[in-house]
Scaffold this motif. Structure first.
Motif, PDB file in Angstrom:
ATOM      1  N   THR A  57      -3.243  -3.928 -25.997  1.00 17.52           N
ATOM      2  CA  THR A  57      -4.664  -4.063 -26.317  1.00 17.52           C
ATOM      3  C   THR A  57      -5.467  -4.693 -25.190  1.00 17.52           C
ATOM      4  OG1 THR A  57      -4.243  -6.174 -27.414  1.00 17.52           O
ATOM      5  CG2 THR A  57      -4.266  -4.209 -28.801  1.00 17.52           C
ATOM      6  N   VAL A  58      -4.922  -5.662 -24.494  1.00 12.46           N
ATOM      7  CA  VAL A  58      -5.679  -6.391 -23.483  1.00 12.46           C
ATOM      8  C   VAL A  58      -5.137  -6.132 -22.081  1.00 12.46           C
ATOM      9  CG1 VAL A  58      -6.526  -8.690 -22.860  1.00 12.46           C
ATOM     10  CG2 VAL A  58      -6.061  -8.156 -25.233  1.00 12.46           C
ATOM     11  N   SER A  60      -4.867  -3.499 -20.161  1.00 11.61           N
ATOM     12  CA  SER A  60      -5.682  -2.690 -19.240  1.00 11.61           C
ATOM     13  C   SER A  60      -6.866  -3.502 -18.714  1.00 11.61           C
ATOM     14  CB  SER A  60      -6.160  -1.425 -19.938  1.00 11.61           C
ATOM     15  OG  SER A  60      -6.953  -1.748 -21.057  1.00 11.61           O
ATOM     16  N   SER A  61      -7.399  -4.408 -19.514  1.00 13.45           N
ATOM     17  CA  SER A  61      -8.495  -5.259 -19.038  1.00 13.45           C
ATOM     18  C   SER A  61      -8.046  -6.161 -17.903  1.00 13.45           C
ATOM     19  CB  SER A  61      -9.041  -6.120 -20.174  1.00 13.45           C
ATOM     20  OG  SER A  61      -9.544  -5.322 -21.208  1.00 13.45           O
ATOM     21  N   ASP A  64      -7.597  -3.993 -14.765  1.00 15.83           N
ATOM     22  CA  ASP A  64      -8.898  -3.696 -14.158  1.00 15.83           C
ATOM     23  C   ASP A  64      -9.468  -4.905 -13.440  1.00 15.83           C
ATOM     24  OD1 ASP A  64      -8.680  -1.146 -15.126  1.00 15.83           O
ATOM     25  OD2 ASP A  64      -9.997  -1.487 -16.875  1.00 15.83           O
ATOM     26  N   MET A  65      -9.299  -6.075 -14.027  1.00 18.19           N
ATOM     27  CA  MET A  65      -9.836  -7.284 -13.415  1.00 18.19           C
ATOM     28  C   MET A  65      -9.101  -7.583 -12.098  1.00 18.19           C
ATOM     29  SD  MET A  65     -10.137 -11.089 -15.094  1.00 18.19           S
ATOM     30  CE  MET A  65      -8.376 -11.274 -15.290  1.00 18.19           C
TER      31      MET A  65
END
Length: 69
Positions: A57-58, A60-61, A64-65
């Protein structure tokens, strides 16, 4: 303290420990170990599940960061 086997009464610490004797654990105590192992496996499963949910859920964030997208 009476010693049943004179070979275990050698005067050494090992002989003294062997002369103490061991008793077999009752069945209830051995089943307690099974409960502990089962509880540890359940907790491990929950931790792995929570980690996988977090990554899916988190994750990929965070990727990306870190890549600057």
């Amino acid at each position: 303290m009476p010693v049943s086997n004179p070979a275990e009464n050698s005067g050494s610490l090992t002989g003294h420990i062997l002369a103490q004797g061991w008793y077999d654990a009752p069945v209830e105590q051995r089943r307690g170990n099974l409960k502990v192992i089962l509880a540890m496996l359940i907790v491990l499963g929950v931790l792995v599940t929570v980690s996988l949910v977090f990554v899916f859920t988190v994750g990929s964030s965070f990727t990306d960061m870190l890549t600057g997208k």
